[in-house]
Design a protein around this motif. Sequence first.
Motif, PDB file in Angstrom:
ATOM      1  N   PRO A   1       0.832  -1.207   0.000  1.00  0.00           N
ATOM      2  CA  PRO A   1       0.000   0.000   0.000  1.00  0.00           C
ATOM      3  C   PRO A   1       0.866   1.255   0.000  1.00  0.00           C
ATOM      4  O   PRO A   1       2.016   1.243   0.455  1.00  0.00           O
ATOM      5  CB  PRO A   1      -0.798  -0.134   1.300  1.00  0.00           C
ATOM      6  N   ALA A   2       0.271   2.342  -0.464  1.00  0.00           N
ATOM      7  CA  ALA A   2       1.011   3.602  -0.533  1.00  0.00           C
ATOM      8  C   ALA A   2       1.497   4.043   0.840  1.00  0.00           C
ATOM      9  O   ALA A   2       2.589   4.610   0.975  1.00  0.00           O
ATOM     10  CB  ALA A   2       0.130   4.677  -1.157  1.00  0.00           C
ATOM     11  N   ALA A   3       0.696   3.770   1.868  1.00  0.00           N
ATOM     12  CA  ALA A   3       1.083   4.172   3.225  1.00  0.00           C
ATOM     13  C   ALA A   3       2.360   3.469   3.674  1.00  0.00           C
ATOM     14  O   ALA A   3       3.189   4.054   4.369  1.00  0.00           O
ATOM     15  CB  ALA A   3      -0.054   3.877   4.204  1.00  0.00           C
ATOM     16  N   LEU A   4       2.525   2.214   3.276  1.00  0.00           N
ATOM     17  CA  LEU A   4       3.738   1.482   3.638  1.00  0.00           C
ATOM     18  C   LEU A   4       4.943   2.068   2.924  1.00  0.00           C
ATOM     19  O   LEU A   4       6.008   2.258   3.529  1.00  0.00           O
ATOM     20  CB  LEU A   4       3.589   0.003   3.299  1.00  0.00           C
ATOM     21  N   ARG A   5       4.796   2.375   1.646  1.00  0.00           N
ATOM     22  CA  ARG A   5       5.919   2.954   0.911  1.00  0.00           C
ATOM     23  C   ARG A   5       6.321   4.300   1.511  1.00  0.00           C
ATOM     24  O   ARG A   5       7.505   4.627   1.605  1.00  0.00           O
ATOM     25  CB  ARG A   5       5.561   3.135  -0.573  1.00  0.00           C
ATOM     26  N   ALA A   6       5.332   5.086   1.950  1.00  0.00           N
ATOM     27  CA  ALA A   6       5.635   6.373   2.571  1.00  0.00           C
ATOM     28  C   ALA A   6       6.367   6.172   3.902  1.00  0.00           C
ATOM     29  O   ALA A   6       7.309   6.907   4.223  1.00  0.00           O
ATOM     30  CB  ALA A   6       4.351   7.163   2.784  1.00  0.00           C
ATOM     31  N   GLU A   7       5.930   5.184   4.669  1.00  0.00           N
ATOM     32  CA  GLU A   7       6.587   4.873   5.944  1.00  0.00           C
ATOM     33  C   GLU A   7       8.037   4.471   5.715  1.00  0.00           C
ATOM     34  O   GLU A   7       8.947   4.916   6.438  1.00  0.00           O
ATOM     35  CB  GLU A   7       5.826   3.740   6.631  1.00  0.00           C
ATOM     36  N   ILE A   8       8.273   3.637   4.716  1.00  0.00           N
ATOM     37  CA  ILE A   8       9.634   3.190   4.437  1.00  0.00           C
ATOM     38  C   ILE A   8      10.512   4.354   3.978  1.00  0.00           C
ATOM     39  O   ILE A   8      11.664   4.484   4.404  1.00  0.00           O
ATOM     40  CB  ILE A   8       9.613   2.057   3.395  1.00  0.00           C
ATOM     41  N   ALA A   9       9.966   5.219   3.135  1.00  0.00           N
ATOM     42  CA  ALA A   9      10.726   6.381   2.664  1.00  0.00           C
ATOM     43  C   ALA A   9      11.126   7.280   3.838  1.00  0.00           C
ATOM     44  O   ALA A   9      12.245   7.813   3.882  1.00  0.00           O
ATOM     45  CB  ALA A   9       9.916   7.167   1.648  1.00  0.00           C
ATOM     46  N   ALA A  10      10.225   7.446   4.794  1.00  0.00           N
ATOM     47  CA  ALA A  10      10.532   8.273   5.968  1.00  0.00           C
ATOM     48  C   ALA A  10      11.649   7.637   6.800  1.00  0.00           C
ATOM     49  O   ALA A  10      12.530   8.334   7.323  1.00  0.00           O
ATOM     50  CB  ALA A  10       9.274   8.450   6.812  1.00  0.00           C
ATOM     51  N   ARG A  11      11.635   6.315   6.917  1.00  0.00           N
ATOM     52  CA  ARG A  11      12.683   5.621   7.666  1.00  0.00           C
ATOM     53  C   ARG A  11      14.030   5.714   6.945  1.00  0.00           C
ATOM     54  O   ARG A  11      15.081   5.813   7.598  1.00  0.00           O
ATOM     55  CB  ARG A  11      12.285   4.168   7.887  1.00  0.00           C
ATOM     56  N   GLU A  12      13.996   5.689   5.647  1.00  0.00           N
ATOM     57  CA  GLU A  12      15.241   5.860   4.898  1.00  0.00           C
ATOM     58  C   GLU A  12      15.859   7.219   5.180  1.00  0.00           C
ATOM     59  O   GLU A  12      17.080   7.332   5.403  1.00  0.00           O
ATOM     60  CB  GLU A  12      14.966   5.696   3.397  1.00  0.00           C
ATOM     61  N   GLU A  13      15.022   8.257   5.225  1.00  0.00           N
ATOM     62  CA  GLU A  13      15.526   9.595   5.508  1.00  0.00           C
ATOM     63  C   GLU A  13      16.070   9.687   6.932  1.00  0.00           C
ATOM     64  O   GLU A  13      17.097  10.334   7.176  1.00  0.00           O
ATOM     65  CB  GLU A  13      14.421  10.635   5.280  1.00  0.00           C
ATOM     66  N   ARG A  14      15.395   9.033   7.869  1.00  0.00           N
ATOM     67  CA  ARG A  14      15.892   9.058   9.254  1.00  0.00           C
ATOM     68  C   ARG A  14      17.222   8.324   9.374  1.00  0.00           C
ATOM     69  O   ARG A  14      18.109   8.735  10.140  1.00  0.00           O
ATOM     70  CB  ARG A  14      14.847   8.441  10.198  1.00  0.00           C
ATOM     71  N   CYS A  15      17.377   7.247   8.617  1.00  0.00           N
ATOM     72  CA  CYS A  15      18.645   6.521   8.612  1.00  0.00           C
ATOM     73  C   CYS A  15      19.766   7.412   8.100  1.00  0.00           C
ATOM     74  O   CYS A  15      20.855   7.466   8.691  1.00  0.00           O
ATOM     75  CB  CYS A  15      18.515   5.260   7.749  1.00  0.00           C
ATOM     76  N   ARG A  16      19.505   8.134   7.011  1.00  0.00           N
ATOM     77  CA  ARG A  16      20.540   9.013   6.450  1.00  0.00           C
ATOM     78  C   ARG A  16      20.910  10.116   7.427  1.00  0.00           C
ATOM     79  O   ARG A  16      22.086  10.463   7.579  1.00  0.00           O
ATOM     80  CB  ARG A  16      20.048   9.596   5.124  1.00  0.00           C
ATOM     81  N   ALA A  17      19.904  10.657   8.114  1.00  0.00           N
ATOM     82  CA  ALA A  17      20.187  11.721   9.075  1.00  0.00           C
ATOM     83  C   ALA A  17      20.947  11.180  10.291  1.00  0.00           C
ATOM     84  O   ALA A  17      21.867  11.834  10.803  1.00  0.00           O
ATOM     85  CB  ALA A  17      18.868  12.365   9.526  1.00  0.00           C
ATOM     86  N   ARG A  18      20.576   9.995  10.738  1.00  0.00           N
ATOM     87  CA  ARG A  18      21.186   9.411  11.937  1.00  0.00           C
ATOM     88  C   ARG A  18      22.652   9.066  11.731  1.00  0.00           C
ATOM     89  O   ARG A  18      23.493   9.305  12.600  1.00  0.00           O
ATOM     90  CB  ARG A  18      20.409   8.164  12.332  1.00  0.00           C
ATOM     91  N   TRP A  19      22.972   8.506  10.552  1.00  0.00           N
ATOM     92  CA  TRP A  19      24.316   7.981  10.342  1.00  0.00           C
ATOM     93  C   TRP A  19      25.149   8.797   9.355  1.00  0.00           C
ATOM     94  O   TRP A  19      26.210   8.351   8.920  1.00  0.00           O
ATOM     95  CB  TRP A  19      24.251   6.528   9.866  1.00  0.00           C
ATOM     96  N   ALA A  20      24.680   9.975   9.002  1.00  0.00           N
ATOM     97  CA  ALA A  20      25.422  10.826   8.057  1.00  0.00           C
ATOM     98  C   ALA A  20      26.845  11.066   8.561  1.00  0.00           C
ATOM     99  O   ALA A  20      27.055  11.457   9.706  1.00  0.00           O
ATOM    100  CB  ALA A  20      24.704  12.152   7.865  1.00  0.00           C
ATOM    101  N   GLY A  21      27.819  10.792   7.703  1.00  0.00           N
ATOM    102  CA  GLY A  21      29.211  11.026   8.042  1.00  0.00           C
ATOM    103  C   GLY A  21      29.840   9.958   8.917  1.00  0.00           C
ATOM    104  O   GLY A  21      31.017  10.079   9.277  1.00  0.00           O
ATOM    105  N   THR A  22      29.091   8.915   9.243  1.00  0.00           N
ATOM    106  CA  THR A  22      29.604   7.840  10.095  1.00  0.00           C
ATOM    107  C   THR A  22      30.096   6.684   9.233  1.00  0.00           C
ATOM    108  O   THR A  22      29.385   6.243   8.325  1.00  0.00           O
ATOM    109  CB  THR A  22      28.515   7.313  11.046  1.00  0.00           C
ATOM    110  N   GLU A  23      31.300   6.209   9.487  1.00  0.00           N
ATOM    111  CA  GLU A  23      31.792   5.039   8.774  1.00  0.00           C
ATOM    112  C   GLU A  23      30.948   3.825   9.151  1.00  0.00           C
ATOM    113  O   GLU A  23      30.527   3.677  10.306  1.00  0.00           O
ATOM    114  CB  GLU A  23      33.248   4.768   9.139  1.00  0.00           C
TER     115      GLU A  23
END
Length: 233
Positions: free
Chosen positions: A31-53
């Motif tokens: 469902p579209a809601a699941l894809r939106a949820e996953i996209a939001a988690r991807e962005e949080r992952c990038r923000a959380r680990w940005a610049g981290t090896e």
Amino acid sequence: MQVAISEIAEAFPAARIAVVAVAGIGPAEAPAALRAEIAAREERCRARWAGTELSQIPGVAAWRAAYKGFGIKQTSYRSSVERLVKRVLAGDALPAIHPLVDIYNAVSLTHVFCCGADDRAKLTGPLAFRFSREGDSFLDMGVPDGEDPSSPPKPGEVVYADGATVLCRRWNWRQDLRTAIGAETRDAILTIQANGPGDLDAAIADFADLAARHCGASVTAKIAERANPVVEL
């Protein structure tokens, strides 16, 4: 269904495996809601680990150490969660495979645990995380079409197995194609795998919430660990 970690518990005392029975999985359309949820988690992952090896991310480092513990040193063999995190940090989206698979990949990314699931109807049990044995068979789901998928594990490798059928090689590197989640799957056995850092109970709750909301599924979970190496669902 019984799942055991008895054979590896002493060698890997930090290992904790959540074994989750998933029942009543709905239609295989994301469902579209699941894809939106996953996209939001991807962005949080990038923000959380940005610049981290990658080697400095605790959940990734824990599995690198575990792989070395059973003789895997090549950088070409990385845990499933390391590959997911690396993909997302490179700017790519998680693949859309099946709602259940997409959900556990999202949980894996969020909590930095390795996750995997098999169609329960295709399992005979009991299941075990153990060291490989002579006669074990594995059909690699990642082999390109037209190539031989047969790829038996190397001696001493940690595997997740159903009898002599290896469901996942190198602990959580790649899954067997014979028990893969598909459009016909209604019940599954999921594992959420920790090797030290992280909140396993939170990951179970997260998965249960997503599975209920997006797949209409119910879950029952137990944790196999050194003090309780055999669980029954």
